[in-house]
Scaffold this motif. Structure first.
Motif, mmCIF file in Angstrom:
data_model
loop_
_atom_site.group_PDB
_atom_site.id
_atom_site.type_symbol
_atom_site.label_atom_id
_atom_site.label_comp_id
_atom_site.label_asym_id
_atom_site.label_seq_id
_atom_site.Cartn_x
_atom_site.Cartn_y
_atom_site.Cartn_z
ATOM 1 N N LEU A 1 2.654 4.671 -14.638
ATOM 2 C CA LEU A 1 1.221 4.403 -14.744
ATOM 3 C C LEU A 1 0.844 3.161 -13.944
ATOM 4 N N LEU A 2 1.727 2.165 -13.948
ATOM 5 C CA LEU A 2 1.455 0.954 -13.171
ATOM 6 C C LEU A 2 1.430 1.248 -11.678
ATOM 7 N N LEU A 3 2.274 2.167 -11.230
ATOM 8 C CA LEU A 3 2.345 2.465 -9.799
ATOM 9 C C LEU A 3 1.058 3.064 -9.252
ATOM 10 N N ILE A 4 0.263 3.693 -10.114
ATOM 11 C CA ILE A 4 -0.982 4.288 -9.633
ATOM 12 C C ILE A 4 -2.179 3.358 -9.823
ATOM 13 N N THR A 5 -1.983 2.210 -10.489
ATOM 14 C CA THR A 5 -3.116 1.298 -10.686
ATOM 15 C C THR A 5 -3.687 0.757 -9.379
ATOM 16 N N PRO A 6 -2.889 0.562 -8.295
ATOM 17 C CA PRO A 6 -3.515 0.089 -7.051
ATOM 18 C C PRO A 6 -4.565 1.037 -6.487
ATOM 19 N N THR A 7 -4.568 2.293 -6.928
ATOM 20 C CA THR A 7 -5.580 3.217 -6.414
ATOM 21 C C THR A 7 -6.978 2.852 -6.893
ATOM 22 N N ALA B 1 0.772 -5.169 -4.999
ATOM 23 C CA ALA B 1 0.308 -5.711 -3.716
ATOM 24 C C ALA B 1 -0.355 -4.648 -2.856
ATOM 25 N N ARG B 2 -0.033 -3.386 -3.076
ATOM 26 C CA ARG B 2 -0.654 -2.314 -2.296
ATOM 27 C C ARG B 2 -2.159 -2.267 -2.495
ATOM 28 N N GLY B 3 -2.641 -2.821 -3.621
ATOM 29 C CA GLY B 3 -4.073 -2.859 -3.855
ATOM 30 C C GLY B 3 -4.666 -4.249 -3.749
ATOM 31 N N LEU B 4 -3.914 -5.271 -4.185
ATOM 32 C CA LEU B 4 -4.456 -6.617 -4.267
ATOM 33 C C LEU B 4 -4.105 -7.502 -3.085
ATOM 34 N N TRP C 1 10.490 -8.605 -20.017
ATOM 35 C CA TRP C 1 10.319 -7.644 -18.924
ATOM 36 C C TRP C 1 10.025 -6.246 -19.425
ATOM 37 N N GLN C 2 10.454 -5.923 -20.654
ATOM 38 C CA GLN C 2 10.316 -4.548 -21.132
ATOM 39 C C GLN C 2 8.855 -4.107 -21.234
ATOM 40 N N SER C 3 8.012 -4.956 -21.762
ATOM 41 C CA SER C 3 6.610 -4.578 -21.965
ATOM 42 C C SER C 3 5.712 -4.954 -20.799
ATOM 43 N N LEU C 4 6.264 -5.589 -19.774
ATOM 44 C CA LEU C 4 5.437 -6.079 -18.673
ATOM 45 C C LEU C 4 4.642 -4.982 -17.965
ATOM 46 N N PRO C 5 5.212 -3.810 -17.654
ATOM 47 C CA PRO C 5 4.394 -2.777 -16.996
ATOM 48 C C PRO C 5 3.150 -2.390 -17.790
ATOM 49 N N ALA C 6 3.310 -2.204 -19.103
ATOM 50 C CA ALA C 6 2.152 -1.846 -19.928
ATOM 51 C C ALA C 6 1.149 -2.984 -19.991
ATOM 52 N N VAL C 7 1.634 -4.224 -20.063
ATOM 53 C CA VAL C 7 0.741 -5.382 -20.090
ATOM 54 C C VAL C 7 -0.086 -5.442 -18.812
ATOM 55 N N LEU C 8 0.525 -5.181 -17.680
ATOM 56 C CA LEU C 8 -0.204 -5.233 -16.413
ATOM 57 C C LEU C 8 -1.215 -4.095 -16.295
ATOM 58 N N VAL C 9 -0.901 -2.946 -16.844
ATOM 59 C CA VAL C 9 -1.876 -1.845 -16.831
ATOM 60 C C VAL C 9 -3.107 -2.237 -17.652
#
Length: 394
Positions: A355-361, A247-250, A284-292
């Motif tokens: 890695l997901l945490l920096i995607t909003p940049t 949400a910080r980016g979108l 839930w395990q692979s969700l962060p990588a999927v979102l990246v």
């Protein structure tokens, strides 16, 4: 077009039969023609089903945000003429009409065949991968050479495939509506929740992978109703948490507490909804990588979609693409050391989350176009009236 497709199908049958029979005296190419023809029939049937679903999703994406019924025959909004059955044939009907209404001859937006083809191809690829036992982890495998390259169909596989087709269709519907700048209708979100959550709770075998981090190599989800409940809970919690991170980016300015009905908050709810679909399907395990991966696809779609499409719309349309790719590559990714999944090292999960945490940049919203319809083509006075001169069949 039909002749071209027939030639491609014939080439596949004869060339693949020759390739599989070379170097052996046990069978000739002619012995494999029927099995390879079966491949063509399965692919054609899956594409027909998938493109028909895409045709219906065109109706959903246009009518549902406007509180219109998705039932009833398709018609041309310009001349109110009901479409004939042959004109409503997915993809090929538009090609046969050369992109114009048969009666009033106004242009038909290419969005319709593009959506039908995209949904049809995605469901076809997933269907082939699952029917031929190519993609799912914790699934019995078989050799795919020679005459043994045949589908293996049982009840568990059919239920899993049906569940995945529903999830892909729901993800496409969410993506199309959000790409147009409309908030997701409650009817659509409620239907997706009932079908995906209810389906997993009723048929636990569709989990495919467990919600735990460590299980036996022979794990199966049949009859594990409590595990299915935990799988749903963990998936929804992960979708909510990771949605807040993006949400910080979108969804800048979203505040469910102080501004629960604000546009940014509604965007956040829609973001969590679109993330919940792959969370339920993949875990839930692979969700962060999927979102990246989805964020990277969203950036690439900026070269394809109109520049007026906001970043949330690009991310929404990237979700069904990412979901399909994840299902297709599920087995090799599940076995890969770098991909987070059950059995992965905690450091792999933490690396994907970081890695997901920096995607909003780089996945940052530039503009908000709430409630505005954004077709594939830049609208003008003529196209805006004719872009919806037909709707696909329901």
């Amino acid at each position: 077009m039909a002749i071209t497709l027939a030639c491609i199908a014939a080439a596949y049958v004869f060339v693949m039969a020759w390739w599989q029979s070379r170097g052996t005296s046990h069978y000739r190419p002619a012995d494999l023609y029927l099995t390879r023809l079966m491949d063509v029939a399965i692919a054609a049937w899956l594409f027909w089903i998938g493109s028909s679903i895409g045709s219906f999703l065109n109706v959903v994406a246009w009518r549902m945000p406007r509180n219109q019924s998705v039932n009833g025959r398709s018609y041309c909004p310009r001349c109110s003429t009901r479409l004939k059955a042959r004109d409503n044939f997915p993809v090929f009907g538009w090609l046969a009409l050369r992109g114009r209404c048969r009666t009033c001859r106004l242009p038909i937006s290419p969005r319709y065949p593009i959506v039908e083809a995209a949904v049809g191809i995605s469901i076809t690829l997933v269907g082939i991968a699952e029917i031929y036992r190519l993609s799912l982890p914790y699934q019995d495998q078989h050799w795919h050479g020679g005459p043994l390259w045949i589908p293996i169909v049982d009840q568990a596989m059919l239920l899993t495939l049906l569940y995945h087709v529903i999830a892909i269709a729901m993800s496409w519907a969410i993506g199309l509506i959000r790409m147009d700048g409309h908030p997701l209708p409650r009817r659509l979100s409620g239907t997706a929740a009932v079908m995906l959550i209810g389906g997993m709770l009723i048929v636990p075998s569709v989990m495919t992978v467990p919600w735990q981090m460590q299980v036996s190599a022979r794990w199966r989800g049949d009859g594990l109703y409590f595990d299915a409940l935990m799988r749903v809970i963990t998936a929804l919690v992960a979708a909510t948490f990771l949605g807040r991170c993006l949400a910080r980016g979108l969804c800048i300015g979203a505040d469910p507490k102080l501004d629960p009905l604000g546009k940014s908050t509604i965007r956040l709810v829609d973001l969590i909804t679109m993330i919940a679909v792959p969370a339920l399907v993949l875990g839930w395990q692979s969700l962060p990588a999927v979102l990246v991966v989805g964020a990277c696809i969203a950036l690439a779609l900026g070269r394809v979609l109109p520049s007026s499409t906001d970043m949330l719309g690009r991310f929404a349309i990237a979700m069904p693409i990412t979901l399909c790719l994840s299902i297709l590559l599920w087995r090799p990714l599940h076995a890969a050391a770098f991909w987070p999944s059950d059995g992965s090292s905690p450091w792999v999960l933490l690396a994907a989350a970081a890695l997901l945490l920096i995607t909003p940049t780089w996945l940052r919203e530039r503009q908000t176009l709430e409630g505005q319809s954004l077709p594939f083509d830049e609208p003008n006075d003529h196209d805006s009236a004719a872009a919806d001169s037909t709707v696909s069949k329901n």
